[in-house]
Design a protein around this motif. Structure first.
Motif, short mmCIF file in Angstrom:
data_model
loop_
_atom_site.label_atom_id
_atom_site.label_comp_id
_atom_site.label_asym_id
_atom_site.label_seq_id
_atom_site.Cartn_x
_atom_site.Cartn_y
_atom_site.Cartn_z
N LEU A 264 0.80 -1.23 0.00
CA LEU A 264 0.00 0.00 0.00
C LEU A 264 0.83 1.27 0.00
CD1 LEU A 264 -2.81 -1.05 2.50
CD2 LEU A 264 -3.08 -0.61 0.06
N LEU A 265 2.09 1.18 0.38
CA LEU A 265 2.95 2.35 0.47
C LEU A 265 4.30 2.08 -0.19
CD1 LEU A 265 2.38 3.43 4.21
CD2 LEU A 265 1.40 4.51 2.16
N SER A 266 4.97 3.16 -0.53
CA SER A 266 6.34 3.02 -1.01
C SER A 266 7.22 2.53 0.12
CB SER A 266 6.86 4.36 -1.52
OG SER A 266 7.02 5.28 -0.44
N GLU A 267 8.37 1.99 -0.22
CA GLU A 267 9.32 1.53 0.80
C GLU A 267 9.72 2.68 1.73
OE1 GLU A 267 13.75 -0.59 1.04
OE2 GLU A 267 12.62 -0.56 -0.84
N LYS A 268 9.90 3.86 1.16
CA LYS A 268 10.30 5.03 1.95
C LYS A 268 9.21 5.42 2.95
CE LYS A 268 11.65 9.89 1.57
NZ LYS A 268 11.90 11.03 0.64
N SER A 269 7.98 5.46 2.51
CA SER A 269 6.88 5.86 3.39
C SER A 269 6.61 4.82 4.47
CB SER A 269 5.61 6.12 2.58
OG SER A 269 5.70 7.34 1.89
N LEU A 270 6.72 3.54 4.11
CA LEU A 270 6.52 2.50 5.11
C LEU A 270 7.61 2.57 6.18
CD1 LEU A 270 4.86 0.11 6.07
CD2 LEU A 270 6.23 -1.37 4.58
N GLU A 271 8.83 2.88 5.76
CA GLU A 271 9.92 3.03 6.73
C GLU A 271 9.66 4.21 7.66
OE1 GLU A 271 14.79 3.60 6.91
OE2 GLU A 271 13.78 3.36 4.97
N LEU A 272 9.13 5.30 7.10
CA LEU A 272 8.79 6.46 7.93
C LEU A 272 7.68 6.11 8.92
CD1 LEU A 272 8.84 9.34 5.30
CD2 LEU A 272 10.33 9.15 7.30
N MET A 273 6.65 5.44 8.43
CA MET A 273 5.53 5.06 9.29
C MET A 273 5.99 4.23 10.48
SD MET A 273 2.21 2.68 8.38
CE MET A 273 0.91 3.87 8.11
N THR A 274 6.94 3.33 10.24
CA THR A 274 7.35 2.37 11.27
C THR A 274 8.58 2.83 12.06
OG1 THR A 274 8.61 1.16 9.59
CG2 THR A 274 6.37 0.41 10.04
#
Length: 348
Positions: A264-274
């Motif tokens: 659902l998200l780019s790798e960059k955004s998922l890393e930011l989220m987590t």
């Protein structure tokens, strides 16, 4: 929407703990028999559901039992969905994490200093609308955007943005409004287009009044060893992205698995989220259990209690959606789970 954003590590601990004399079926049966909970549990391993069980009734008066397709209000788990939507907008270049709140709602106190990132991390300083006096009565009626914003801006900023973490439902109400402004759609349509259609589910939606004919659960409270209906309900128009979603336990698990496996998200955004600040990610909390990272959120709205967690090391997703529990808060429900040990038996 009374969630205190505590990651349900004790629940995860219970799911992963092992005891020879009691399995998960026995445990859930005891909750049902002792009138400690009613609802559904869903467990995914490597993206596939290998355990699900429903206990109790979705509607006692109508003699309808909970089943795997029963829909529940999931409360503050909705924040994970909202954060995902905002980060999708960031991925598409339609929004920046550094965008100021004043660009959308300049009348909110200190909006010129509050960023989208601050709101996602609960570091904005915006007053938590759910702590307003008589809020439960106020929110039982339909509240439009103007009414909610007027209520939020009655209070001054509580602290300098990005200086501390303090949970505020107001952040995610406003983020849902921002998503509406950017996508030029209702939040209900945004959920359908950005989440539901992408992960292939059909029973997740922005909630309306509870429709018993549509297999939507009533919520209950315990008294004198009996379940009693809670008829005074939150109107979800006021909760927006902070707590307005309804879903089945299975579809919560589908969403959590899709999100944390990069669908659902780019790798960059998922890393930011987590990546946490004070154990708080974006729309999730981040903690550890036995050296393993756990992402999750719990939810509480009216009599509904819910939890979703994902453990990347084990590729394990755990969700429960309950329409009744013996505690008055999510913390009490966690204590009930903690008091039991059991194994997960693979579904045949």
């Amino acid at each position: 929407m009374k969630n205190k954003f505590i990651i349900t590590i004790v629940v995860v601990c219970s799911f992963l703990s092992c005891a020879k004399n009691q399995n998960l079926d026995d445990y859930l049966a005891s909750l049902e028999k002792e009138k400690k909970a009613m609802g559904t549990v869903s467990v995914f391993k490597e993206g596939k559901e290998f355990y699900t069980k429903s206990i109790g009734y979705s509607n006692i008066n109508l003699n309808k039992k909970n089943n795997s397709e029963t829909k529940f209000r999931i409360g503050s788990i909705s924040k994970t969905y909202t954060a995902t939507i905002i980060l999708q907008l960031v991925d598409e270049g339609k929004l920046s994490l550094n965008t100021k709140l004043k660009d959308f709602f300049p009348t909110i106190p200190n909006s010129e200093n509050i960023t989208i990132s601050d709101m996602l991390y609960h570091r904005s300083g915006i007053f938590n609308i759910t702590t307003d006096k008589n809020f439960e009565v106020w929110i039982s009626e339909p509240r439009d955007r103007a009414e909610v914003i007027a209520k939020i801006k009655e209070y001054q900023s509580l602290f300098t943005p990005n200086s501390i973490t303090e949970y505020s439902n107001s952040n995610y109400i406003l983020l849902a409004y921002i998503a509406e402004d950017v996508d030029k759609e209702t939040f209900a349509d945004i959920i359908q287009n950005r989440i539901v259609k992408k992960i292939g589910v059909s029973k997740t939606a922005f909630g309306k009044d509870i429709d018993f004919s549509n297999n939507e659960a009533m919520c209950y409270y315990p008294e004198n060893n009996k379940w009693h209906p809670i008829t005074f309900h939150t109107n979800l128009l006021g909760t927006m992205g902070a707590g307005g979603i309804t879903a089945t336990a299975n579809e919560v698990s589908v969403f959590y698995n899709a999100l944390f496996t990069g669908k659902l998200l780019s790798e960059k955004s998922l890393e930011l989220m987590t990546t946490p600040k004070e154990k708080m990610g974006m729309g999730i909390s981040v903690d550890e259990f036995n050296g393993m990272v756990v992402y999750g959120h719990d939810g509480a709205i009216d009599g509904f209690r819910s939890m979703a967690a994902y453990i990347p090391e084990l590729k394990l997703t755990i969700s429960f959606t309950f329409n009744a529990s013996s505690g008055s808060s999510t913390q009490k429900l966690m204590q009930i789970f903690k008091s039991y040990k059991y194994t997960i038996n693979q579904k045949k």
